[in-house]
Enzyme design. Structure first.
Site, short mmCIF file in Angstrom:
data_model
loop_
_atom_site.label_atom_id
_atom_site.label_comp_id
_atom_site.label_asym_id
_atom_site.label_seq_id
_atom_site.Cartn_x
_atom_site.Cartn_y
_atom_site.Cartn_z
CB VAL A 142 -0.21 -7.96 -3.31
CG1 VAL A 142 1.01 -8.77 -2.91
CG2 VAL A 142 0.15 -6.94 -4.39
CG ASP A 149 -8.46 -7.04 4.26
OD1 ASP A 149 -7.57 -7.00 3.39
OD2 ASP A 149 -9.12 -6.04 4.60
CB THR A 165 3.79 0.98 1.37
OG1 THR A 165 4.12 0.23 0.19
CG2 THR A 165 4.00 0.11 2.59
CB THR A 194 6.87 -1.49 -2.12
OG1 THR A 194 6.50 -2.57 -2.97
CG2 THR A 194 8.06 -0.76 -2.71
CB CYS A 216 3.96 -0.55 -8.10
SG CYS A 216 3.16 -1.87 -7.18
NE ARG A 273 -6.92 0.41 -4.08
CZ ARG A 273 -6.32 -0.58 -3.42
NH1 ARG A 273 -6.08 -0.45 -2.13
NH2 ARG A 273 -5.94 -1.67 -4.04
#
Length: 437
Positions: free
Chosen positions: A22, A40, A90, A125, A265, A336
């Site tokens: 993202v 990062d 998240t 999120t 998500c 992942r």
């Protein structure tokens, strides 16, 4: 608005905290318009970007080679920026409770390098309230600054769809929010620099947080319904895809399909919402019911494979099975939170150790996270069964002859599990026990 104008004039910089699937595309998009610092913690990832390599395949290495983003793993560089975007994962814990460690860590690190006059926008999120009730106190504590006086905050939920070359940052309407009208205006103007589809100004940060978390919860519930239908129709001996194609001729039928629901998500966000609801005394029924169905689909696929092996008189224990595809979605290297691992583990319970092939996946990541080493597709021979688990473009090119070459010649009926229904069922009516969700 003064900050916006300074960004456009090149007098101030924008920072992107978190350069994953993202964050990196956002950084690259903004770098075409204004000065950008891309930060990062992962030094290896930053080194790849600096070398002009895109490990995510989101924008491509050629774009990375030519971008003006200043990639860095040095948090002190964040002090050079005044507009900060936080785009870190998240995830959820093993017990499905929110794991806010990444967003809290990013808030601490950013707070330590925050300067007066900054605007901080979170994209991760979260459930309603996290930005203001968890992130802001951390920013204040670490910076010694006061929110609303020394810096402002906003929230603009990410909507990038990894691996999707059509629905990109530029082409998706962007929800934006701010702690006050002035901040909202600044955040909206900044995002309008890169979002061609325009922005939607939410009335509050909590509304924007809630909007994001229900988007994926809605998809999750709809897919769960399709998965439940698939289970029912299999018991009836009816092809689910055929049913959905027939029903889809009605103008208001929602076109969802059954499948494995993994990733960061759809399979995660509903738990953020139900966690917050539970904390407020309401136990979700519909959302959690959908989650239970979707979380159980890997086991269902594995059990269905075992039943099909038995039907074709193939011994289950020690059966040679190939799984084609391991990522959480097609044409994306990210492994992942893939649900293909559930199939792999469940087959292990039956004494089957599958051969896994995925030319699109991040092999090092899969080895580190799951202890699985991928094989080449040329090595798929003498199989008792084949599972096509992910709809990678490369697998779509497989002919009936190619697939037949995967099996032991002695099998009169070849067990083929086409989870996503990639192939024409009629082509596999003879010589195959063809199964799809």
């Amino acid at each position: 608005m003064e900050l916006y104008e300074k960004l456009v004039r090149g007098e101030e910089k924008l920072s992107l905290v978190g350069l994953g699937y993202v964050g990196m595309p956002i950084a690259v998009a903004f770098a075409r318009k204004i000065k950008v610092v891309g930060f990062d913690l992962n030094e290896q990832k930053v080194a790849l970007y600096k070398a002009g390599i895109d490990p995510t395949n989101e924008v491509g290495s050629e774009v990375i080679k030519n971008t003006a983003v200043e990639f860095t793993a040095d948090a002190a560089k964040l002090r050079e920026a005044k507009f900060h975007i936080v785009a870190v994962p998240t995830p959820v814990n093993d017990d499905h409770t929110p794991d806010l460690t990444p967003v809290e860590g990013a808030s601490r690190l950013l707070g330590q390098n925050l300067t007066k006059g900054s605007v901080v926008v979170f994209e991760s999120t979260v459930y309603p309230g996290v930005t203001e009730e968890i992130c802001v106190p951390i920013l204040e504590k670490e910076s010694g600054l006061k929110c609303g006086v020394d810096f402002k905050i906003g929230y603009s939920p990410e909507r990038i769809n990894p691996g999707d070359k059509v629905h990109r940052l530029e082409t998706i309407t962007k929800i934006v929010s701010g702690m006050d009208e002035e901040t909202l205006d600044t955040v909206a103007k900044v995002y309008e620099l890169v979002v061609e589809a325009g922005v939607y100004r939410a009335e509050s940060i909590k509304v924007a947080e809630a909007a994001k978390v229900i988007e994926n919860s809605q998809r999750d519930i709809n897919i769960a319904f399709m998965n439940e239908l698939s289970i029912i129709f299999h018991k009836m001996g009816i092809d689910t895809k055929a049913v959905l194609e027939a029903a889809g001729t009605k103008w208001n039928f929602l076109k969802f399909a059954p499948g494995l629901v993994g990733g960061h998500c759809i399979g995660v966000d509903p738990y953020y919402l139900t966690y917050k609801a539970d904390a407020m005394g309401y136990h979700s029924r519909i959302i959690l019911a959908g989650r239970r169905i979707n979380d159980d689909m890997g086991r269902y696929v594995a059990e269905s494979l075992v039943k099909n092996l038995i039907k074709t008189d193939i011994p289950v224990k020690g059966a040679k099975v190939a799984i084609l595809g391991f990522t959480f979605k097609e044409n994306c290297p990210d492994t992942r939170n893939t649900k293909v691992i559930d199939i792999y583990k469940e087959l292990g319970e039956y004494g089957i150790t599958p051969v896994v092939v995925d030319p699109a996946a991040d092999a090092e990541e899969a080895k580190r996270l799951y202890g699985i080493s991928f094989q080449k597709i040329e090595d798929v021979k003498d199989m008792d069964a084949v599972i096509i688990a992910v709809a990678h473009s490369e697998f779509l090119k497989l002919s009936r002859e190619d697939i037949s070459g995967f099996y032991q010649e002695k099998h009169g009926e070849k067990v083929l599990m086409d989870i996503k229904g990639l192939f024409d069922k009629k082509m596999y009516e003879e010589g195959y026990l063809y199964w799809r969700l």
